[in-house]
Design a protein around this motif. Sequence first.
Motif, PDB file in Angstrom:
ATOM      1  N   LEU A 181       0.850  -1.195   0.000  1.00 44.90           N
ATOM      2  CA  LEU A 181       0.000   0.000   0.000  1.00 44.90           C
ATOM      3  C   LEU A 181       0.882   1.238   0.000  1.00 44.90           C
ATOM      4  O   LEU A 181       1.759   1.384   0.847  1.00 44.90           O
ATOM      5  N   ARG A 182       0.605   2.119  -0.933  1.00 43.80           N
ATOM      6  CA  ARG A 182       1.361   3.369  -1.062  1.00 43.80           C
ATOM      7  C   ARG A 182       0.685   4.421  -0.177  1.00 43.80           C
ATOM      8  O   ARG A 182      -0.081   5.244  -0.640  1.00 43.80           O
TER       9      ARG A 182
ATOM     10  N   PRO B   3       2.536   8.509   6.003  1.00 45.55           N
ATOM     11  CA  PRO B   3       3.929   8.852   5.752  1.00 45.55           C
ATOM     12  C   PRO B   3       4.825   7.665   5.374  1.00 45.55           C
ATOM     13  O   PRO B   3       5.944   7.870   4.920  1.00 45.55           O
ATOM     14  N   PHE B   4       4.358   6.442   5.569  1.00 46.56           N
ATOM     15  CA  PHE B   4       5.179   5.268   5.263  1.00 46.56           C
ATOM     16  C   PHE B   4       4.369   4.281   4.433  1.00 46.56           C
ATOM     17  O   PHE B   4       3.180   4.103   4.661  1.00 46.56           O
ATOM     18  N   HIS B   5       5.048   3.625   3.510  1.00 43.78           N
ATOM     19  CA  HIS B   5       4.390   2.557   2.759  1.00 43.78           C
ATOM     20  C   HIS B   5       4.261   1.341   3.671  1.00 43.78           C
ATOM     21  O   HIS B   5       5.104   1.092   4.529  1.00 43.78           O
ATOM     22  N   VAL B   6       3.194   0.577   3.431  1.00 43.77           N
ATOM     23  CA  VAL B   6       2.839  -0.553   4.278  1.00 43.77           C
ATOM     24  C   VAL B   6       2.495  -1.734   3.383  1.00 43.77           C
ATOM     25  O   VAL B   6       2.080  -1.556   2.242  1.00 43.77           O
ATOM     26  N   ALA B   7       2.656  -2.947   3.912  1.00 42.42           N
ATOM     27  CA  ALA B   7       2.149  -4.139   3.230  1.00 42.42           C
ATOM     28  C   ALA B   7       1.272  -4.889   4.230  1.00 42.42           C
ATOM     29  O   ALA B   7       1.544  -4.876   5.438  1.00 42.42           O
TER      30      ALA B   7
ATOM     31  N   GLU C 170       2.746  -3.259  -5.333  1.00 50.14           N
ATOM     32  CA  GLU C 170       1.569  -2.496  -4.943  1.00 50.14           C
ATOM     33  C   GLU C 170       0.284  -3.252  -5.238  1.00 50.14           C
ATOM     34  O   GLU C 170       0.128  -3.855  -6.309  1.00 50.14           O
ATOM     35  N   MET C 171      -0.621  -3.197  -4.290  1.00 50.80           N
ATOM     36  CA  MET C 171      -1.927  -3.828  -4.431  1.00 50.80           C
ATOM     37  C   MET C 171      -2.612  -3.324  -5.696  1.00 50.80           C
ATOM     38  O   MET C 171      -2.572  -2.124  -5.985  1.00 50.80           O
ATOM     39  N   GLY C 172      -3.199  -4.235  -6.454  1.00 51.30           N
ATOM     40  CA  GLY C 172      -3.912  -3.857  -7.664  1.00 51.30           C
ATOM     41  C   GLY C 172      -3.023  -3.708  -8.892  1.00 51.30           C
ATOM     42  O   GLY C 172      -3.498  -3.341  -9.955  1.00 51.30           O
TER      43      GLY C 172
ATOM     44  N   PRO D  12       6.605  -1.442  -7.654  1.00 51.47           N
ATOM     45  CA  PRO D  12       7.227  -1.713  -6.355  1.00 51.47           C
ATOM     46  C   PRO D  12       6.821  -0.703  -5.282  1.00 51.47           C
ATOM     47  O   PRO D  12       6.622   0.478  -5.562  1.00 51.47           O
ATOM     48  N   VAL D  13       6.666  -1.204  -4.077  1.00 49.59           N
ATOM     49  CA  VAL D  13       6.377  -0.393  -2.898  1.00 49.59           C
ATOM     50  C   VAL D  13       7.373  -0.817  -1.836  1.00 49.59           C
ATOM     51  O   VAL D  13       7.442  -2.002  -1.489  1.00 49.59           O
TER      52      VAL D  13
END
Length: 155
Positions: free
Chosen positions: A58-59, A62-66, A93-95, A100-101
């Motif tokens: 997930l983009r 303040p921080f990218h997450v998975a 990235e989801m979808g 890349p994330v």
Amino acid sequence: MEIFSELFNKDLILTNLHCSSKNDFFEKVSNYLMEKGYVTENFKKAIKEREQKYPTGLRTAPFHVAIPHTDPENIHTPFIMVVRPDQEIEFVEMGTDDQPVKARFIFVLGLNKSEAQAPLLQKLIEMFMNSEAMNRIVNENDENKIMDILKINVA
């Protein structure tokens, strides 16, 4: 949210986990969860396969997450594991198939009640976009204090 105390446990908050790759992350986390009795032996294979087919990066700011997860049959005891690796881990990235994330946080979801997932995921995503909460978590090393932050923002 009563579900909070059922899913979050300070034993499942790992800060500064060293992982050389996403695959290494899945190996370490799956082994840890299996040792603790949360998942089946098939969990490791299943979560890797699901992540390959349905990316969970997930983009968010303040921080990218998975938020990797797998099917309920691979879960013994429902949980949400919070991992802050010592360095960002690249997810897709989801979808998308190839965007890349670099995830700063990974929330491994081990859920077995689908009816509870939507409101819980909404609360998590709201927290992911809450700069104050996420900055507190990124700078905190005490699992009890991280639990307090999570409880305020997710419960």
